[in-house]
Design an enzyme around this catalytic site. Sequence first.
Site, PDB file in Angstrom:
ATOM      1  N   HIS A 187      -6.462  52.632 -75.102  1.00 30.33           N
ATOM      2  CA  HIS A 187      -7.342  52.561 -73.932  1.00 30.33           C
ATOM      3  C   HIS A 187      -7.597  51.128 -73.484  1.00 30.33           C
ATOM      4  O   HIS A 187      -7.926  50.885 -72.334  1.00 30.33           O
ATOM      5  CB  HIS A 187      -8.606  53.386 -74.153  1.00 30.33           C
ATOM      6  N   GLU A 429      -2.051  68.207 -73.189  1.00 28.92           N
ATOM      7  CA  GLU A 429      -1.819  67.032 -74.031  1.00 28.92           C
ATOM      8  C   GLU A 429      -1.696  67.415 -75.498  1.00 28.92           C
ATOM      9  O   GLU A 429      -1.498  66.564 -76.355  1.00 28.92           O
ATOM     10  CB  GLU A 429      -2.895  65.969 -73.807  1.00 28.92           C
ATOM     11  N   ASP A 453      -1.348  61.462 -75.148  1.00 26.59           N
ATOM     12  CA  ASP A 453      -1.663  62.252 -76.333  1.00 26.59           C
ATOM     13  C   ASP A 453      -0.535  63.217 -76.682  1.00 26.59           C
ATOM     14  O   ASP A 453      -0.260  63.448 -77.858  1.00 26.59           O
ATOM     15  CB  ASP A 453      -2.956  63.037 -76.124  1.00 26.59           C
ATOM     16  N   CYS A 500      -0.712  62.655 -65.773  1.00 22.23           N
ATOM     17  CA  CYS A 500      -1.605  61.496 -65.671  1.00 22.23           C
ATOM     18  C   CYS A 500      -1.496  60.591 -66.892  1.00 22.23           C
ATOM     19  O   CYS A 500      -2.233  59.632 -67.025  1.00 22.23           O
ATOM     20  CB  CYS A 500      -3.042  61.944 -65.451  1.00 22.23           C
TER      21      CYS A 500
END
Length: 569
Positions: A187, A429, A453, A500
Amino acid sequence: MLKGTNASPGIALGKVLKIEHSEFEISKLNIENAEMEEKKLQDAVEESRKELIKVQDKAMKDFGEDKAKIFGTYLLVLEDPGFIDSAFEKIREDKVNAEYAISEVRDMFVDMFQAMDDDYMKERVADVKDVSSRIIRHILGIKHIDLSCLEEEVILVAHDLTPSDTAIMDKTKVLGFATNIGGKTSHTAIMAKSLEIPAVVGLKDITDRVKDGDYIAFNGSTGEVFINPDDKTIEAFKQLKAKYTKQKEELQGLIGKETKTVDGRIVELVSNMGSVKDISGILKNDAEGVGLYRTEFLYMEGEEAPSEEAQFEAYKTVLEALNNKPVVIRTLDIGGDKKLPYLKIEEEMNPFLGYRAIRLCLDKKDLFKTQLRALLRASVYGNLKIMFPMISSLQELLSAKAILEEVKVELKQEKLSYSENIEVGMMIEVPSAAIISDILAKYVDFFSIGTNDLIQYTCAVDRMNEKITHLYNQFNPAVLRLIKLVIDNAHKAQKWVGMCGESAGDERMIPILLGMGLDEFSMSPISILPARKLINSLKYEDAKKIADKVLGLETDEDINNYIKSLINK
Ligand code: PEP
Ligand code: MG
């Protein structure tokens, strides 16, 4: 020269500022000279007060009254005679060192507040802890850098930057980041991209190799970092920077254009976002909507969960700014590398496989309902789509949808309006969700594939661990087969499907995804115009052949080489 993982494109040249998240150990010392310890404490309290006033002013200017209030509360704790005087007393009576005295008083207050049957007082625990740490840091002379309040332009060097560091960071002063750990989809990397700040991660030991004030130059697109480079290298980097800026300018010609292949297939090119601060970048880069709003960052900005009102304002701001373009807002996806200290979640052996995202929301129903209320109320201001993260079974999806319906009924009873035609979708995911995507497709309006993920769960490779980045590969045939399966299952059920995860903005993946029939590509704002340029240069018919060819290859290496050969043609 060091080589790390290219996390966010761009060229950075500048002075190093090292960020250390130091945990300090406090030991009890028996002291002779109480006066000296009292003086230490007095000075540290004074320093902390000055620091807090400065941060409060800055927060007021940059973020408004709401954020500034937190620091006002800290100042109140600092000025509370019951708190500080108890520490002075301890020094005098118990003849202990100043930092130990403060830590004892802190523990006493924390225990006392925690035992109270009053939520407001319980929330003060975090304030007492923060203020005590500040004072202790000043006593021990440990440097603390407030990223929201930087004096000059710098390149941040750290072991890692937490998502909450990046959430408050003053992006006008940060020229780039370089970190020891992290991969492309950590992140930290994602935030760097959304802030359009160049970044290299996974450098292993850069924090040991540089000191404050060193000069570094790096290329966020290749992962190369030069420490105290010679004049020739600096000049080369300045030229690279100018070239990069020029390329960015050339892309401006694509603003306002459709995203359409040479033979007429139109796809949707939308943006990921983490905060309302990203809106200007999204509009500037001409996104056709938002494909993923990671709302957890809104939860990370403060010391407590954002109120329904604060969330409503944030969602409304985004929906209005996007002016009826689609906005997919994902419900809270906390856990993994995204932590919320105030939820007091116990340490887990495998946080990415643990109490995360929808699992946590289905358990903490009040927290979830507050978010859903804010989302529904904001829905009348634009084209909202709600998306649930980390769904791994049909039961979870149905439970989440049932709570959404429950909230709708409550709003109706309260005569609060919401839009009647909100699409509801889910992320794919988790491999189990991909495998049963034919079943799930019946119960949603859309899917969005989260490759960040999906790759880690399919290949059992931690996305944060720089020692195994070579195994974390979007070209793994298992991952590509799952993506194809999901797209086909969505289309069979006449549902649209987007992506995404970071792969959606990767120029090596785009032709494959386009050929597989992906409908929507959601990425960092910075990747939008380059992606439009690429898609507008491709033929859908060719992309289908590329996808078929890739699905027939047996290893990620074969796929990588094949794609490389196409790019170099
Ligand atoms: C993903 O997993 O691909 C995704 C988009 O979600 P996040 O990166 O926030 O986990
Ligand atoms: Mg995810």
